[in-house]
Design a protein around this motif. Structure first.
Motif, PDB file in Angstrom:
ATOM      1  N   ASP A  31      -8.434  -1.502   0.358  1.00  0.00           N
ATOM      2  CA  ASP A  31      -7.263  -1.100  -0.430  1.00  0.00           C
ATOM      3  C   ASP A  31      -6.833  -2.467  -1.499  1.00  0.00           C
ATOM      4  O   ASP A  31      -6.641  -2.342  -2.645  1.00  0.00           O
ATOM      5  CB  ASP A  31      -6.102  -1.032   0.311  1.00  0.00           C
ATOM      6  N   ASP A  32      -6.989  -3.715  -0.671  1.00  0.00           N
ATOM      7  CA  ASP A  32      -7.072  -4.889  -1.611  1.00  0.00           C
ATOM      8  C   ASP A  32      -7.872  -5.099  -2.826  1.00  0.00           C
ATOM      9  O   ASP A  32      -7.309  -5.482  -3.749  1.00  0.00           O
ATOM     10  CB  ASP A  32      -7.239  -6.071  -0.539  1.00  0.00           C
ATOM     11  N   ALA A  33      -9.164  -4.502  -2.730  1.00  0.00           N
ATOM     12  CA  ALA A  33     -10.111  -4.792  -3.844  1.00  0.00           C
ATOM     13  C   ALA A  33      -9.690  -3.865  -4.989  1.00  0.00           C
ATOM     14  O   ALA A  33      -9.692  -3.999  -5.971  1.00  0.00           O
ATOM     15  CB  ALA A  33     -11.457  -4.310  -3.218  1.00  0.00           C
ATOM     16  N   VAL A  34      -9.242  -2.585  -4.480  1.00  0.00           N
ATOM     17  CA  VAL A  34      -8.688  -1.505  -5.499  1.00  0.00           C
ATOM     18  C   VAL A  34      -7.387  -1.962  -6.273  1.00  0.00           C
ATOM     19  O   VAL A  34      -7.629  -1.795  -7.264  1.00  0.00           O
ATOM     20  CB  VAL A  34      -8.438  -0.109  -4.792  1.00  0.00           C
ATOM     21  N   GLU A  35      -6.370  -2.377  -5.396  1.00  0.00           N
ATOM     22  CA  GLU A  35      -5.363  -2.907  -6.115  1.00  0.00           C
ATOM     23  C   GLU A  35      -5.625  -4.133  -7.009  1.00  0.00           C
ATOM     24  O   GLU A  35      -5.037  -4.217  -8.229  1.00  0.00           O
ATOM     25  CB  GLU A  35      -4.413  -3.676  -4.697  1.00  0.00           C
ATOM     26  N   ALA A  36      -6.602  -4.943  -6.624  1.00  0.00           N
ATOM     27  CA  ALA A  36      -6.958  -6.501  -7.621  1.00  0.00           C
ATOM     28  C   ALA A  36      -7.492  -5.534  -8.696  1.00  0.00           C
ATOM     29  O   ALA A  36      -7.235  -6.256  -9.867  1.00  0.00           O
ATOM     30  CB  ALA A  36      -7.731  -7.271  -6.653  1.00  0.00           C
TER      31      ALA A  36
END
Length: 121
Positions: A31-36
């Motif tokens: 999720d962090d990668a998608v959000e970034a």
């Protein structure tokens, strides 16, 4: 030598190409990668990348079934109810039910709702 240009009717009548539907599944992304990545795209295009929180779809308590009641009142009273309701951000029904409660009639707290129109079923 003359080359005939295709007409629009030729393009419309041409059957569509088949799509390759046997795609490999994508690997899982944290999720962090998608959000970034969303933030990066949003900054590049000047758009918001946050989703507004959803409004509650149902009231917290179960309400009593509703019955439609119709009555006639003077037009000046209807206008005054409309103005007061708009000023307070409530419905005319809310104002009327509040007045009935203040007159001593029983009305459960859960059934006195400021704007019943905003609920989604």
């Amino acid at each position: 030598m003359s080359t005939k240009l295709p007409s629009i009717t030729d393009e419309v009548r041409t059957p569509p190409r088949k799509l390759a539907l046997n795609l490999k599944p994508r690997e899982e992304l944290p999720d962090d990668a998608v959000e970034a990545h969303s933030r990066e795209i949003g900054e590049r295009w000047g758009s918001s990348t946050q989703i507004a929180p959803a409004e509650p779809s149902l009231p917290p308590k179960v309400l009593a079934p509703l019955v439609s009641v119709r009555f006639d009142c003077p037009d000046y009273l209807d206008r005054e109810l409309s103005v007061q309701a708009a000023g307070q951000g409530v419905t005319k029904t809310y104002l009327i039910l509040s007045a009935l409660r203040q007159a001593g009639l029983r009305l459960e707290d859960a059934d006195l709702v400021k704007d019943r129109r905003r609920w989604k079923k």
